[in-house]
Design an enzyme around this catalytic site. Structure first.
Site, mmCIF file in Angstrom:
data_model
loop_
_atom_site.group_PDB
_atom_site.id
_atom_site.type_symbol
_atom_site.label_atom_id
_atom_site.label_comp_id
_atom_site.label_asym_id
_atom_site.label_seq_id
_atom_site.Cartn_x
_atom_site.Cartn_y
_atom_site.Cartn_z
ATOM 1 N N ALA A 11 4.192 3.637 -0.188
ATOM 2 C CA ALA A 11 3.140 4.268 0.622
ATOM 3 C C ALA A 11 3.534 5.673 1.056
ATOM 4 O O ALA A 11 4.715 5.976 1.228
ATOM 5 C CB ALA A 11 2.856 3.424 1.868
ATOM 6 N N THR B 165 3.530 7.536 4.258
ATOM 7 C CA THR B 165 3.510 7.057 5.635
ATOM 8 C C THR B 165 3.493 8.173 6.677
ATOM 9 O O THR B 165 3.475 7.884 7.874
ATOM 10 C CB THR B 165 4.733 6.163 5.898
ATOM 11 O OG1 THR B 165 5.936 6.904 5.633
ATOM 12 C CG2 THR B 165 4.694 4.922 5.018
ATOM 13 N N TYR C 272 -4.765 9.772 6.881
ATOM 14 C CA TYR C 272 -3.891 8.642 6.564
ATOM 15 C C TYR C 272 -4.684 7.342 6.557
ATOM 16 O O TYR C 272 -4.574 6.541 5.614
ATOM 17 C CB TYR C 272 -2.759 8.558 7.581
ATOM 18 C CG TYR C 272 -1.964 7.274 7.486
ATOM 19 C CD1 TYR C 272 -1.033 7.083 6.472
ATOM 20 C CD2 TYR C 272 -2.146 6.252 8.418
ATOM 21 C CE1 TYR C 272 -0.314 5.903 6.373
ATOM 22 C CE2 TYR C 272 -1.429 5.067 8.327
ATOM 23 C CZ TYR C 272 -0.517 4.899 7.308
ATOM 24 O OH TYR C 272 0.180 3.726 7.216
ATOM 25 N N LYS D 91 -5.300 4.711 3.365
ATOM 26 C CA LYS D 91 -4.933 3.296 3.387
ATOM 27 C C LYS D 91 -6.153 2.416 3.122
ATOM 28 O O LYS D 91 -6.059 1.412 2.405
ATOM 29 C CB LYS D 91 -4.283 2.933 4.715
ATOM 30 C CG LYS D 91 -2.929 3.585 4.954
ATOM 31 C CD LYS D 91 -1.932 3.300 3.846
ATOM 32 C CE LYS D 91 -1.453 1.870 3.828
ATOM 33 N NZ LYS D 91 -0.417 1.648 2.786
#
Length: 263
Positions: free
Chosen positions: A54, A56, A115, A119
């Site tokens: 990922a 992050t 972000y 996701k």
């Protein structure tokens, strides 16, 4: 059937590999999830894959959303297409924080940040690419394998100000890893919320960190408006569940566990 962990070099990935005898772990250096051909060569059609790879950096994604999207969405799609079954680790940041009570799996999503959008896109790409999917949303991860809020706090002083108007559930990756490995062995596909029991603000979390390490650092609360960050955060992103999970330990127990293994 093999258990494969991608993103095995990160906090969570390290813990999943550690508690899963026989698991095959690929770090980013060993497998770039954005390379579809490489993913197809590394992952077999009967593998169960836990995808911990990922982007992050929440604030960094505001200026680099397309780069974050390549990892969190496109990489997730590549992994899901190659796997027999796939578990994608997502985030409480897919919610806008306005509900005022714990978010359930069926609640509508509305990410505030780049972000969060990446996701959510990863969730959708995973689900579209593989019907045998688990989407696991968790919250405020910290663990021994990388940069985290606990270490940031312990590196500051003698006075710090921490926001007190963002509430979540700090989750120790050592506890989450066990739950992920257990879930991946089932056929309970779909969206799952798995995070530490209980909730607190970042200020309350920081205060507990300093108390449990007998630190002399003084911590004072402030508002998000007083501590502006590039990415907006949900004010309340505590996760609840409609599923019959065994609850994770309280976040305070996770903090104790982390402090016992940190180096």
């Amino acid at each position: 059937m093999r258990l494969v962990v991608v993103g095995a070099g990160g906090m969570l990935g390290q813990d999943v590999v550690r508690i899963s005898p026989g698991a095959i772990g690929y770090t980013h250096a060993q497998l770039d999830v954005t390379d579809r051909d490489a993913v197809g060569e590394a992952i077999r059609r009967d593998d169960v894959v836990i995808n911990c790879a990922a982007w992050t950096d929440v604030d960094g994604a505001e200026e680099h959303e397309q780069e974050a999207m390549r990892i969190n969405r496109d990489g997730a799609r590549n992994v899901a297409e190659a796997a027999g079954a796939v578990l994608y680790v997502s985030s409480d940041y897919v919610f806008d924080g306005t509900k005022g009570e714990p978010y359930l799996e069926s609640d509508p999503v509305n990410p505030l940040s780049a972000y969060g959008r990446t996701k959510l896109a990863g969730e959708q790409a995973t689900a579209d690419a593989n019907p045998r999917h688990f989407i696991v949303r968790s919250s405020w991860l910290f663990g021994a394998g990388g940069k985290n809020f606990v270490e940031t706090m312990l590196g500051l002083g003698p006075e710090v100000r921490v926001v007190d108007d963002q509430v979540g559930s700090p989750t120790f990756t050592g506890h989450l890893a066990v739950a992920l490995a257990k879930l991946a062995q089932t056929d309970d596909f779909g969206v799952h919320h798995i995070a530490a029991s209980g909730s607190c603000s970042w200020f309350e979390f920081a205060r507990e960190i300093f108390a449990r390490t007998a630190s002399d650092t003084r911590v004072e609360p402030c508002t998000s408006a007083e501590f502006l960050r590039p990415a907006p955060r949900p004010a309340y992103s505590v996760l609840g569940s409609e599923r019959a999970h065994d609850p994770l330990p309280p976040w305070q127990d996770g903090l104790d566990a982390y402090l016992g293994v940190r180096v």
